[in-house]
Design a protein around this motif. Sequence first.
Motif, PDB file in Angstrom:
ATOM      1  N   GLY A 123       0.854  -1.163  -0.086  1.00  0.00           N
ATOM      2  CA  GLY A 123      -0.158  -0.184   0.045  1.00  0.00           C
ATOM      3  C   GLY A 123       0.604   1.363  -0.154  1.00  0.00           C
ATOM      4  O   GLY A 123       0.343   2.359  -0.659  1.00  0.00           O
ATOM      5  N   THR A 133      -4.181   8.578   0.562  1.00  0.00           N
ATOM      6  CA  THR A 133      -4.957   8.920  -0.689  1.00  0.00           C
ATOM      7  C   THR A 133      -4.063   8.899  -1.860  1.00  0.00           C
ATOM      8  O   THR A 133      -3.880   8.609  -2.944  1.00  0.00           O
ATOM      9  CB  THR A 133      -5.803  10.062  -0.635  1.00  0.00           C
ATOM     10  OG1 THR A 133      -4.995  11.192  -0.319  1.00  0.00           O
ATOM     11  CG2 THR A 133      -7.060   9.702   0.235  1.00  0.00           C
ATOM     12  N   MET A 136      -3.039   5.537  -2.924  1.00  0.00           N
ATOM     13  CA  MET A 136      -4.525   5.269  -3.957  1.00  0.00           C
ATOM     14  C   MET A 136      -4.353   5.668  -5.298  1.00  0.00           C
ATOM     15  O   MET A 136      -4.624   5.101  -6.071  1.00  0.00           O
ATOM     16  CB  MET A 136      -5.748   5.617  -2.868  1.00  0.00           C
ATOM     17  CG  MET A 136      -6.718   5.010  -3.477  1.00  0.00           C
ATOM     18  SD  MET A 136      -8.195   5.156  -2.660  1.00  0.00           S
ATOM     19  CE  MET A 136      -8.557   7.024  -2.788  1.00  0.00           C
ATOM     20  N   LEU A 170      -6.753  -1.620  -5.659  1.00  0.00           N
ATOM     21  CA  LEU A 170      -7.197  -0.339  -5.240  1.00  0.00           C
ATOM     22  C   LEU A 170      -8.185  -0.108  -4.376  1.00  0.00           C
ATOM     23  O   LEU A 170      -8.002   0.854  -3.183  1.00  0.00           O
ATOM     24  CB  LEU A 170      -7.647   0.430  -6.759  1.00  0.00           C
ATOM     25  CG  LEU A 170      -8.188   1.915  -6.452  1.00  0.00           C
ATOM     26  CD1 LEU A 170      -7.037   2.874  -6.255  1.00  0.00           C
ATOM     27  CD2 LEU A 170      -8.878   2.224  -7.882  1.00  0.00           C
ATOM     28  N   VAL A 173      -6.605  -0.816  -0.782  1.00  0.00           N
ATOM     29  CA  VAL A 173      -5.723   0.448  -0.330  1.00  0.00           C
ATOM     30  C   VAL A 173      -6.731   1.422   0.340  1.00  0.00           C
ATOM     31  O   VAL A 173      -6.637   1.902   1.269  1.00  0.00           O
ATOM     32  CB  VAL A 173      -4.730   1.130  -1.399  1.00  0.00           C
ATOM     33  CG1 VAL A 173      -4.336   2.399  -0.804  1.00  0.00           C
ATOM     34  CG2 VAL A 173      -3.856   0.280  -1.591  1.00  0.00           C
ATOM     35  N   GLN A 174      -7.980   1.730  -0.379  1.00  0.00           N
ATOM     36  CA  GLN A 174      -9.045   2.636   0.076  1.00  0.00           C
ATOM     37  C   GLN A 174      -9.591   2.028   1.392  1.00  0.00           C
ATOM     38  O   GLN A 174      -9.745   2.708   2.232  1.00  0.00           O
ATOM     39  CB  GLN A 174     -10.008   2.700  -0.829  1.00  0.00           C
ATOM     40  CG  GLN A 174     -11.282   3.619  -0.508  1.00  0.00           C
ATOM     41  CD  GLN A 174     -12.312   3.527  -1.701  1.00  0.00           C
ATOM     42  OE1 GLN A 174     -12.720   2.509  -2.172  1.00  0.00           O
ATOM     43  NE2 GLN A 174     -13.079   4.616  -1.801  1.00  0.00           N
TER      44      GLN A 174
END
Length: 184
Positions: A123, A133, A136, A170, A173-174
Amino acid sequence: TITKDEQEKEVSIKVTSESGSVKTYKITFIKTKSEVEMPEQQIKVEQVLSNVDVKINEKFMSGIKEETTTTTLNNTITKEYPNVSVKITDKDGKSTSGKLKTGDKIKVTTNAEEKTYIIVIKGDTNGDGKISTLDMLRVQKHILNYNKLTNEFLEACDTNYDGKINTLDLLRVQKHILNYIELK
């Protein structure tokens, strides 16, 4: 003098303070693997790291949580093998301390061999040690072929260890940023 002919030995020690009060402390000594094994036995790096909750391949070491410090990783590795040497440096080879980040390097030396791995925090796609972010967005840009990541940063994108970088990574990670899951 304590002889270490047993695997585990409990010793009582009486301590008298300046005021005259006496306390008895019990200390348990436990032989570590390196003390139990034959001194001439050659210990491989993979053998040492098999006792640590990390994943390794020829180049990378991953499976390390965000916020893990160099001291924590060092102590975890040397806990059962105190004669193993661990040196952690930043991407430029300078000695580092504090929180680990993608791109740091770890050199593990045993009596048989020495191996160096690049640390990957899943990450952490920009090597700042934090999953944010910005990371991300870097995963998203990689997926969209806008900004292709390579080496340890590409490895940091693959958050589920399936060898592919896609929307699942993705979303992971969020979810980590939103504290729904922990990446490791």
